[in-house]
Design a protein around this motif. Sequence first.
Motif, PDB file in Angstrom:
ATOM      1  N   THR A  96       0.835  -1.209   0.000  1.00 29.08           N
ATOM      2  CA  THR A  96       0.000   0.000   0.000  1.00 29.08           C
ATOM      3  C   THR A  96       0.864   1.250   0.000  1.00 29.08           C
ATOM      4  OG1 THR A  96      -1.851  -1.084   1.122  1.00 29.08           O
ATOM      5  CG2 THR A  96      -1.664   1.309   1.381  1.00 29.08           C
ATOM      6  N   GLU A  97       1.877   1.250   0.884  1.00 31.27           N
ATOM      7  CA  GLU A  97       2.760   2.418   0.954  1.00 31.27           C
ATOM      8  C   GLU A  97       3.515   2.606  -0.354  1.00 31.27           C
ATOM      9  OE1 GLU A  97       5.140   1.983   4.762  1.00 31.27           O
ATOM     10  OE2 GLU A  97       5.498   4.068   4.216  1.00 31.27           O
ATOM     11  N   ALA A  98       3.892   1.499  -0.977  1.00 29.56           N
ATOM     12  CA  ALA A  98       4.669   1.594  -2.225  1.00 29.56           C
ATOM     13  C   ALA A  98       3.826   2.205  -3.340  1.00 29.56           C
ATOM     14  CB  ALA A  98       5.165   0.210  -2.628  1.00 29.56           C
ATOM     15  N   THR A  99       2.592   1.725  -3.495  1.00 26.86           N
ATOM     16  CA  THR A  99       1.766   2.252  -4.598  1.00 26.86           C
ATOM     17  C   THR A  99       1.304   3.680  -4.302  1.00 26.86           C
ATOM     18  OG1 THR A  99      -0.216   1.272  -3.592  1.00 26.86           O
ATOM     19  CG2 THR A  99       0.932  -0.029  -5.280  1.00 26.86           C
ATOM     20  N   MET A 100       0.981   3.938  -3.041  1.00 28.54           N
ATOM     21  CA  MET A 100       0.544   5.284  -2.648  1.00 28.54           C
ATOM     22  C   MET A 100       1.664   6.299  -2.934  1.00 28.54           C
ATOM     23  SD  MET A 100      -0.520   6.322   1.230  1.00 28.54           S
ATOM     24  CE  MET A 100       1.117   6.042   1.930  1.00 28.54           C
ATOM     25  N   SER A 101       2.885   5.886  -2.609  1.00 27.94           N
ATOM     26  CA  SER A 101       4.041   6.786  -2.807  1.00 27.94           C
ATOM     27  C   SER A 101       4.359   6.949  -4.283  1.00 27.94           C
ATOM     28  CB  SER A 101       5.261   6.235  -2.060  1.00 27.94           C
ATOM     29  OG  SER A 101       4.926   5.963  -0.705  1.00 27.94           O
ATOM     30  N   ALA A 102       4.251   5.852  -5.036  1.00 28.38           N
ATOM     31  CA  ALA A 102       4.521   5.925  -6.481  1.00 28.38           C
ATOM     32  C   ALA A 102       3.539   6.870  -7.155  1.00 28.38           C
ATOM     33  CB  ALA A 102       4.429   4.526  -7.095  1.00 28.38           C
ATOM     34  N   LEU A 103       2.281   6.835  -6.731  1.00 25.14           N
ATOM     35  CA  LEU A 103       1.292   7.747  -7.320  1.00 25.14           C
ATOM     36  C   LEU A 103       1.622   9.195  -6.976  1.00 25.14           C
ATOM     37  CD1 LEU A 103      -2.190   6.042  -6.894  1.00 25.14           C
ATOM     38  CD2 LEU A 103      -0.817   6.295  -8.968  1.00 25.14           C
ATOM     39  N   ARG A 104       2.072   9.413  -5.725  1.00 23.71           N
ATOM     40  CA  ARG A 104       2.382  10.789  -5.323  1.00 23.71           C
ATOM     41  C   ARG A 104       3.567  11.314  -6.153  1.00 23.71           C
ATOM     42  NH1 ARG A 104       3.720  10.492   0.260  1.00 23.71           N
ATOM     43  NH2 ARG A 104       1.512  10.034   0.544  1.00 23.71           N
ATOM     44  N   PHE A 136      -7.521  -0.046 -12.948  1.00 20.31           N
ATOM     45  CA  PHE A 136      -8.398  -0.984 -13.647  1.00 20.31           C
ATOM     46  C   PHE A 136      -9.311  -1.710 -12.662  1.00 20.31           C
ATOM     47  CE2 PHE A 136      -6.831  -0.166 -17.752  1.00 20.31           C
ATOM     48  CZ  PHE A 136      -5.522   0.255 -17.552  1.00 20.31           C
ATOM     49  N   VAL A 137     -10.564  -1.848 -13.051  1.00 16.52           N
ATOM     50  CA  VAL A 137     -11.568  -2.503 -12.202  1.00 16.52           C
ATOM     51  C   VAL A 137     -11.099  -3.927 -11.901  1.00 16.52           C
ATOM     52  CG1 VAL A 137     -13.964  -3.252 -12.049  1.00 16.52           C
ATOM     53  CG2 VAL A 137     -13.420  -1.118 -13.218  1.00 16.52           C
ATOM     54  N   GLY A 138     -11.096  -4.265 -10.629  1.00 15.45           N
ATOM     55  CA  GLY A 138     -10.662  -5.612 -10.237  1.00 15.45           C
ATOM     56  C   GLY A 138      -9.206  -5.665  -9.841  1.00 15.45           C
ATOM     57  N   CYS A 139      -8.433  -4.624 -10.205  1.00  9.63           N
ATOM     58  CA  CYS A 139      -7.051  -4.579  -9.716  1.00  9.63           C
ATOM     59  C   CYS A 139      -7.043  -3.977  -8.320  1.00  9.63           C
ATOM     60  CB  CYS A 139      -6.173  -3.745 -10.634  1.00  9.63           C
ATOM     61  SG  CYS A 139      -5.739  -4.599 -12.175  1.00  9.63           S
ATOM     62  N   TYR A 140      -6.199  -4.555  -7.462  1.00  4.71           N
ATOM     63  CA  TYR A 140      -6.081  -4.058  -6.086  1.00  4.71           C
ATOM     64  C   TYR A 140      -4.639  -3.619  -5.878  1.00  4.71           C
ATOM     65  CZ  TYR A 140      -5.900  -4.105  -0.948  1.00  4.71           C
ATOM     66  OH  TYR A 140      -5.721  -3.758   0.379  1.00  4.71           O
ATOM     67  N   HIS A 141      -4.503  -2.399  -5.367  1.00  4.95           N
ATOM     68  CA  HIS A 141      -3.149  -1.859  -5.190  1.00  4.95           C
ATOM     69  C   HIS A 141      -2.918  -1.465  -3.739  1.00  4.95           C
ATOM     70  CE1 HIS A 141      -2.815  -1.750  -9.566  1.00  4.95           C
ATOM     71  NE2 HIS A 141      -3.981  -1.135  -9.609  1.00  4.95           N
ATOM     72  N   GLY A 142      -3.667  -2.077  -2.808  1.00  9.24           N
ATOM     73  CA  GLY A 142      -3.594  -1.668  -1.412  1.00  9.24           C
ATOM     74  C   GLY A 142      -4.720  -0.697  -1.100  1.00  9.24           C
ATOM     75  N   HIS A 143      -4.732  -0.187   0.121  1.00 10.42           N
ATOM     76  CA  HIS A 143      -5.922   0.548   0.586  1.00 10.42           C
ATOM     77  C   HIS A 143      -5.719   2.056   0.679  1.00 10.42           C
ATOM     78  CE1 HIS A 143      -4.291   1.139   4.670  1.00 10.42           C
ATOM     79  NE2 HIS A 143      -3.718  -0.016   4.478  1.00 10.42           N
ATOM     80  N   ALA A 144      -4.808   2.614  -0.099  1.00  7.62           N
ATOM     81  CA  ALA A 144      -4.694   4.085  -0.136  1.00  7.62           C
ATOM     82  C   ALA A 144      -5.979   4.657  -0.740  1.00  7.62           C
ATOM     83  CB  ALA A 144      -3.489   4.501  -0.980  1.00  7.62           C
ATOM     84  N   ASP A 145      -6.423   5.813  -0.234  1.00  8.07           N
ATOM     85  CA  ASP A 145      -7.727   6.349  -0.642  1.00  8.07           C
ATOM     86  C   ASP A 145      -7.912   6.369  -2.161  1.00  8.07           C
ATOM     87  OD1 ASP A 145      -8.692   8.853   1.858  1.00  8.07           O
ATOM     88  OD2 ASP A 145      -8.422   6.677   1.929  1.00  8.07           O
ATOM     89  N   SER A 146      -6.933   6.907  -2.874  1.00 12.93           N
ATOM     90  CA  SER A 146      -7.192   7.137  -4.308  1.00 12.93           C
ATOM     91  C   SER A 146      -7.211   5.829  -5.097  1.00 12.93           C
ATOM     92  CB  SER A 146      -6.135   8.067  -4.907  1.00 12.93           C
ATOM     93  OG  SER A 146      -4.855   7.523  -4.681  1.00 12.93           O
ATOM     94  N   LEU A 147      -6.877   4.739  -4.415  1.00  8.49           N
ATOM     95  CA  LEU A 147      -6.888   3.449  -5.121  1.00  8.49           C
ATOM     96  C   LEU A 147      -8.053   2.565  -4.686  1.00  8.49           C
ATOM     97  CD1 LEU A 147      -3.043   2.921  -5.153  1.00  8.49           C
ATOM     98  CD2 LEU A 147      -4.529   3.176  -7.154  1.00  8.49           C
ATOM     99  N   LEU A 148      -8.793   3.022  -3.663  1.00 14.50           N
ATOM    100  CA  LEU A 148      -9.997   2.280  -3.252  1.00 14.50           C
ATOM    101  C   LEU A 148     -11.187   2.841  -4.016  1.00 14.50           C
ATOM    102  CD1 LEU A 148      -9.777   1.633   0.601  1.00 14.50           C
ATOM    103  CD2 LEU A 148      -9.567   0.000  -1.279  1.00 14.50           C
ATOM    104  N   VAL A 149     -11.088   2.726  -5.315  1.00 14.56           N
ATOM    105  CA  VAL A 149     -12.090   3.323  -6.203  1.00 14.56           C
ATOM    106  C   VAL A 149     -12.376   2.340  -7.329  1.00 14.56           C
ATOM    107  CG1 VAL A 149     -12.446   5.137  -7.915  1.00 14.56           C
ATOM    108  CG2 VAL A 149     -11.317   5.683  -5.757  1.00 14.56           C
ATOM    109  N   ASN A 150     -13.663   2.073  -7.570  1.00 14.94           N
ATOM    110  CA  ASN A 150     -13.935   1.162  -8.683  1.00 14.94           C
ATOM    111  C   ASN A 150     -15.010   1.715  -9.595  1.00 14.94           C
ATOM    112  OD1 ASN A 150     -12.266  -1.000  -8.796  1.00 14.94           O
ATOM    113  ND2 ASN A 150     -13.246  -2.034  -7.098  1.00 14.94           N
TER     114      ASN A 150
END
Length: 428
Positions: free
Chosen positions: A118-126, A140-154
Amino acid sequence: MELQKSGAAFVRAKKFLPGGVSSPVRSYAGMDCNPPFISHAKGSKIFDIDGNEYVDYVGSWGPMILGHAHPKVVAALQKAVERGTSYGAPTESETQLAELVQKIYPSMEVMRPVNSGTEATMSALRVARGFTGRDKIIKFVGCYHGHADSLLVNAGSGAATFGTPSSPGVTKGTAADTIALPYNDIDAVKKIFDECGEQIAAVIVEPVAGNMGLVPPVENFLPGLRDVTKKFGALLIFDEVMCGFRVALGGAQEKYKIVPDLTCLGKIVGGGLPCAIYGGKEKIMRNVSPDGKVYQAGTLSGNPLAMTAGIETLKILIDTPDFTKKLSEKTSALVEGIKSAAKNSGVEIQTQQAGSMFGIFFSPVEVTNYEESVAANQELFKKYFLSMLEQKIYLAPSQFETLFMSAAHTDGDIQKTIDAAKKSFAAL
Ligand code: KE4
């Protein structure tokens, strides 16, 4: 199956922990059975507090590629722990792990260890947003990248849409900057880029998807993502937290020969201790504090114990001849056995394999995205799961997970698993 002590432990745990667990999928929600509480694990086996021994294909959700409690990893940790558990200061072990990672992932010219995927993907996005000065991201719908806010979106399934939060607590504002598209649909990606490409900071993708069940990329998907992100100046982020080191030693980027701008690694890279790494092109990563202005920090980042476990694990992966090839072959033997067991019982399944990752869908048709994964027969999956657990085969308690082979699994384990699958399919 005797699960008395686990049942009592579950009741106690629920008093203190949401769902009695530290991560939701472990609760066996929807499986009509309590989760075994684990006492220890060794090699390919995991043992619960009622004394049951299972063949383990969850492997802590991916990290345990060598098998549990590998003697070299244990010995290195025993030595390391006597030198202290955390310093909050630079050590040579972080550089040593980074050197090993870069040997396998040359696209990661500069990288930073953190404590979870989660920290890795959240940081990479930042970093991507900081580097491009743009706000929007595509997932992409169905992909999970951890629970950072901007990635808990479908998205709504099957169509391009501006995301809606998939969890309370994620604000509409946050979700508005996340565009969720159908996996494997490169045309949907190109359409969005044509509409608002200059606003898009990055595309983040599981290059081999493992969180909707196992769904490999179709041929034109990854090259298409690379081309369209280059064309519009957006960054391509490969989330290889799960598929890294498994679909090939150098992950999906080696297997499919695509060079992403940023990569996220996790799970295996820490050898089962809390560690993940994000990194990529030097011109991008030099924007990370203190070199640059994109802030990211962590008390336990680069923790010496996690570095030690990661270094020992990667050294074995690198130094063992044909490690990945042999593990993939072992995985194929199991998958072929399960496939023929289902065929002989007249049960329609789709088997998926990508290196040492594998999975099955109770579906008559191939699964290439989330919508098709959801359409698979969940009832049959549950019956299969429970029957395999009864026969002491420890699988993921969800259709939307992937299973993992380890170097410790023996031919006997595989034959036992195939025999159990035969019985499970026959009982369906
Ligand atoms: P963690 O924050 O759980 O370390 O990593 C998040 C993550 C990021 N990217 C990918 C591709 C992942 O698969 C994950 C986490 N995977 C799940 C299993 N599907 C972890 C298990 C759990 O959530 O308990």
